[in-house]
Design a protein around this motif. Structure first.
Motif, PDB file in Angstrom:
ATOM      1  N   GLN A 128     102.458  15.556  38.306  1.00  0.00           N
ATOM      2  CA  GLN A 128     101.366  16.240  38.993  1.00  0.00           C
ATOM      3  C   GLN A 128     101.708  17.708  39.220  1.00  0.00           C
ATOM      4  O   GLN A 128     100.848  18.584  39.080  1.00  0.00           O
ATOM      5  N   ARG A 129     102.961  17.981  39.551  1.00  0.00           N
ATOM      6  CA  ARG A 129     103.366  19.372  39.738  1.00  0.00           C
ATOM      7  C   ARG A 129     103.257  20.144  38.429  1.00  0.00           C
ATOM      8  O   ARG A 129     102.826  21.304  38.406  1.00  0.00           O
ATOM      9  N   ALA A 130     103.629  19.505  37.327  1.00  0.00           N
ATOM     10  CA  ALA A 130     103.545  20.169  36.024  1.00  0.00           C
ATOM     11  C   ALA A 130     102.100  20.473  35.650  1.00  0.00           C
ATOM     12  O   ALA A 130     101.775  21.584  35.204  1.00  0.00           O
ATOM     13  N   GLN A 131     101.211  19.484  35.839  1.00  0.00           N
ATOM     14  CA  GLN A 131      99.807  19.683  35.484  1.00  0.00           C
ATOM     15  C   GLN A 131      99.172  20.775  36.341  1.00  0.00           C
ATOM     16  O   GLN A 131      98.416  21.615  35.845  1.00  0.00           O
ATOM     17  N   ARG A 132      99.475  20.755  37.631  1.00  0.00           N
ATOM     18  CA  ARG A 132      98.895  21.760  38.512  1.00  0.00           C
ATOM     19  C   ARG A 132      99.429  23.159  38.186  1.00  0.00           C
ATOM     20  O   ARG A 132      98.683  24.141  38.206  1.00  0.00           O
ATOM     21  N   MET A 133     100.726  23.247  37.911  1.00  0.00           N
ATOM     22  CA  MET A 133     101.308  24.537  37.577  1.00  0.00           C
ATOM     23  C   MET A 133     100.665  25.103  36.306  1.00  0.00           C
ATOM     24  O   MET A 133     100.307  26.287  36.250  1.00  0.00           O
ATOM     25  N   LYS A 134     100.488  24.242  35.311  1.00  0.00           N
ATOM     26  CA  LYS A 134      99.919  24.704  34.051  1.00  0.00           C
ATOM     27  C   LYS A 134      98.466  25.135  34.218  1.00  0.00           C
ATOM     28  O   LYS A 134      98.062  26.209  33.755  1.00  0.00           O
ATOM     29  N   MET A 135      97.669  24.306  34.895  1.00  0.00           N
ATOM     30  CA  MET A 135      96.263  24.647  35.068  1.00  0.00           C
ATOM     31  C   MET A 135      96.098  25.871  35.956  1.00  0.00           C
ATOM     32  O   MET A 135      95.192  26.691  35.747  1.00  0.00           O
ATOM     33  N   ASP A 136      96.971  25.997  36.936  1.00  0.00           N
ATOM     34  CA  ASP A 136      96.918  27.170  37.805  1.00  0.00           C
ATOM     35  C   ASP A 136      97.207  28.435  37.008  1.00  0.00           C
ATOM     36  O   ASP A 136      96.579  29.481  37.206  1.00  0.00           O
ATOM     37  N   ALA A 137      98.173  28.344  36.085  1.00  0.00           N
ATOM     38  CA  ALA A 137      98.526  29.508  35.269  1.00  0.00           C
ATOM     39  C   ALA A 137      97.446  29.837  34.243  1.00  0.00           C
ATOM     40  O   ALA A 137      97.168  31.005  33.971  1.00  0.00           O
ATOM     41  N   LEU A 138      96.819  28.805  33.689  1.00  0.00           N
ATOM     42  CA  LEU A 138      95.836  29.034  32.629  1.00  0.00           C
ATOM     43  C   LEU A 138      94.487  29.509  33.154  1.00  0.00           C
ATOM     44  O   LEU A 138      93.794  30.296  32.526  1.00  0.00           O
ATOM     45  N   SER A 139      94.091  28.999  34.345  1.00  0.00           N
ATOM     46  CA  SER A 139      92.737  29.319  34.810  1.00  0.00           C
ATOM     47  C   SER A 139      92.677  29.758  36.264  1.00  0.00           C
ATOM     48  O   SER A 139      91.589  29.886  36.819  1.00  0.00           O
ATOM     49  N   ASP A 140      93.861  29.948  36.888  1.00  0.00           N
ATOM     50  CA  ASP A 140      93.936  30.370  38.290  1.00  0.00           C
ATOM     51  C   ASP A 140      93.315  29.361  39.248  1.00  0.00           C
ATOM     52  O   ASP A 140      92.975  29.692  40.376  1.00  0.00           O
ATOM     53  N   GLN A 141      93.132  28.132  38.802  1.00  0.00           N
ATOM     54  CA  GLN A 141      92.668  27.070  39.675  1.00  0.00           C
ATOM     55  C   GLN A 141      92.894  25.748  38.970  1.00  0.00           C
ATOM     56  O   GLN A 141      93.044  25.693  37.769  1.00  0.00           O
ATOM     57  N   VAL A 142      92.919  24.665  39.744  1.00  0.00           N
ATOM     58  CA  VAL A 142      93.057  23.343  39.153  1.00  0.00           C
ATOM     59  C   VAL A 142      91.667  22.753  39.009  1.00  0.00           C
ATOM     60  O   VAL A 142      90.990  22.501  40.002  1.00  0.00           O
ATOM     61  N   ARG A 163      85.420  22.221  42.080  1.00  0.00           N
ATOM     62  CA  ARG A 163      86.766  22.762  41.886  1.00  0.00           C
ATOM     63  C   ARG A 163      87.737  22.166  42.897  1.00  0.00           C
ATOM     64  O   ARG A 163      87.371  21.927  44.042  1.00  0.00           O
ATOM     65  N   ILE A 164      88.965  21.919  42.441  1.00  0.00           N
ATOM     66  CA  ILE A 164      90.057  21.518  43.319  1.00  0.00           C
ATOM     67  C   ILE A 164      91.137  22.579  43.168  1.00  0.00           C
ATOM     68  O   ILE A 164      91.733  22.731  42.109  1.00  0.00           O
ATOM     69  N   LEU A 165      91.383  23.317  44.237  1.00  0.00           N
ATOM     70  CA  LEU A 165      92.340  24.419  44.198  1.00  0.00           C
ATOM     71  C   LEU A 165      93.767  23.896  44.294  1.00  0.00           C
ATOM     72  O   LEU A 165      93.993  22.748  44.697  1.00  0.00           O
ATOM     73  N   PRO A 166      94.766  24.722  43.921  1.00  0.00           N
ATOM     74  CA  PRO A 166      96.150  24.250  43.884  1.00  0.00           C
ATOM     75  C   PRO A 166      96.679  23.683  45.191  1.00  0.00           C
ATOM     76  O   PRO A 166      97.561  22.835  45.187  1.00  0.00           O
ATOM     77  N   ASP A 167      96.152  24.139  46.345  1.00  0.00           N
ATOM     78  CA  ASP A 167      96.633  23.617  47.631  1.00  0.00           C
ATOM     79  C   ASP A 167      95.798  22.430  48.118  1.00  0.00           C
ATOM     80  O   ASP A 167      95.803  22.111  49.302  1.00  0.00           O
ATOM     81  N   ASP A 235      94.223  13.359  43.944  1.00  0.00           N
ATOM     82  CA  ASP A 235      95.377  13.545  43.078  1.00  0.00           C
ATOM     83  C   ASP A 235      95.386  12.514  41.957  1.00  0.00           C
ATOM     84  O   ASP A 235      95.809  12.789  40.834  1.00  0.00           O
ATOM     85  N   VAL A 236      94.913  11.300  42.268  1.00  0.00           N
ATOM     86  CA  VAL A 236      94.883  10.238  41.269  1.00  0.00           C
ATOM     87  C   VAL A 236      93.991  10.599  40.105  1.00  0.00           C
ATOM     88  O   VAL A 236      94.354  10.449  38.940  1.00  0.00           O
ATOM     89  N   VAL A 237      92.798  11.098  40.398  1.00  0.00           N
ATOM     90  CA  VAL A 237      91.846  11.344  39.319  1.00  0.00           C
ATOM     91  C   VAL A 237      92.177  12.585  38.514  1.00  0.00           C
ATOM     92  O   VAL A 237      91.588  12.809  37.461  1.00  0.00           O
ATOM     93  N   THR A 238      93.100  13.422  38.992  1.00  0.00           N
ATOM     94  CA  THR A 238      93.463  14.595  38.211  1.00  0.00           C
ATOM     95  C   THR A 238      94.601  14.300  37.244  1.00  0.00           C
ATOM     96  O   THR A 238      94.975  15.156  36.468  1.00  0.00           O
TER      97      THR A 238
END
Length: 355
Positions: A128-142, A163-167, A235-238
């Protein structure tokens, strides 16, 4: 003498398993890095983040490939003993094949406990941390991978989250509440929502109530919202079902069932995790009759090739049953366990022939 022999066999098998596991992880990591480098330069996704992403998903790879690694590793470990005529010496000394199987299974069981801890405790967190980090970097949001955001149902209330933001803050939320006759009673839109256990706090709220021939609209700065929808469920559905711990899957299955939604995909993933320990032990059990039978006097390369073929066929059949269970509404427990039970029967058949 008994414990010494068991440890000797177990050490040989464990060494083979660790070598195969390390080699497979290196190969998977290498190809994953190549794939991630294609994304570098998009948004704020850098080479360092690409390597970090791959490192974070390696625990999940470890959990997924462990059954195949046990088969290949035990074939290599027992094969080394066979090539050195050590298995023949053990048999000549009165050591039964069942005894050797027991030593192999005990080693596999100990390693399995470690891998289960990795798969159920470490891998979901890092994934989950990896997916969020990547999506945050690619689009500035999850963001969720759907055209119209994430839809959820809580009884007669339907929720749309764009939208679901990184926090874990929600943005652009629409809530539609229906009556017993399927008539729309209330529509609420909020700019953002933050979870304050056990409720959500909605900010920037515009609410419309529908009555007999009239619509009443009001704007609120803040509103408390009580729902079954919790951050853990979001978190489950993401994350893909097979990447989640078993207890989160079970919780989400109950949530979907209570709201009358299809949970087949998550049920298949859940029972796959339940059956996973048995898969590992079956792979170990299957390796013993091969070493004593058809692969007794062949090279290590032939053993690796045979193990790779068996592991690949099992993986493909297992995945095929998972898809069939979802498409044709097959019992999830049957779909998850049938390939494993078939391999177990095959192992028993080979074992009886070797005996």
């Amino acid at each position: 003498m008994t414990n010494l022999l068991d440890r000797y066999i177990g050490r040989s098998v464990a060494l083979g398993m660790l070598m195969v596991l390390a080699l497979l992880l290196v190969l998977l990591g290498f190809f994953s890095v190549l794939g991630e480098l294609e994304e570098v330069g998009k948004g704020s996704y850098t080479t360092v983040k690409a390597f970090t992403y791959v490192l974070l998903i390696l625990p999940r790879y470890t959990y997924e490939i462990f059954p195949v690694a046990t088969l290949l590793g035990s074939l290599i470990g027992l094969g080394a003993l066979a090539n050195n005529s050590e298995l023949i010496a053990m048999r000549a000394a009165g050591v039964s094949i069942s005894r050797i199987v027991g030593a192999v299974l005990k080693t596999g069981f100990v390693m399995l406990l470690v891998i289960l801890a990795v798969g159920e405790l470490l891998a979901p967190v890092t994934e989950q941390r990896a997916q969020r980090m990547k999506m945050d970097a690619l689009s500035d949001q999850v963001t969720l991978q759907t055209k119209y955001g994430f839809w959820a149902r809580d009884g007669d209330t339907f929720i749309n989250i764009r939208r679901i933001l990184p926090d874990s803050t929600l943005a652009d939320i629409s809530i539609y509440e229906y009556g017993a006759g399927r008539e729309l009673l209330r529509a609420t839109h909020a700019d953002t929502a933050r979870y304050a256990d056990p409720e959500w706090e909605l900010d920037g709220v515009e609410q419309s109530e529908f009555g007999a021939g009239r619509i009443a609209t009001k704007q609120l700065e803040r509103l408390r919202w009580s729902t079954l929808l919790e951050p853990a469920l979001l978190d489950v559905v993401t994350v893909q079902p097979h990447m989640l711990p078993a207890w989160d899957l079970w919780s989400y299955i109950r949530y979907l069932t209570e709201n009358g939604q299809d949970a087949a995909t998550y049920e298949v993933a859940f029972w796959g995790k339940v059956v996973s320990p048995l898969v590992t032990l079956v792979m170990l059990f299957l390796s013993v009759p091969f070493v004593f039978g058809a692969l007794r006097s062949v090279s290590i390369g032939q053993r690796i090739f045979t193990g790779a073929v068996i592991g690949t066929v099992f993986y493909l059949v297992n995945r095929a049953f998972s898809y069939l269970a979802v498409v044709y509404d097959i019992n999830p427990l049957f779909a998850a366990s049938f390939p494993t039970l078939f391999c177990l029967l095959l192992a028993f058949w080979f074992f009886r022939r070797v005996h």
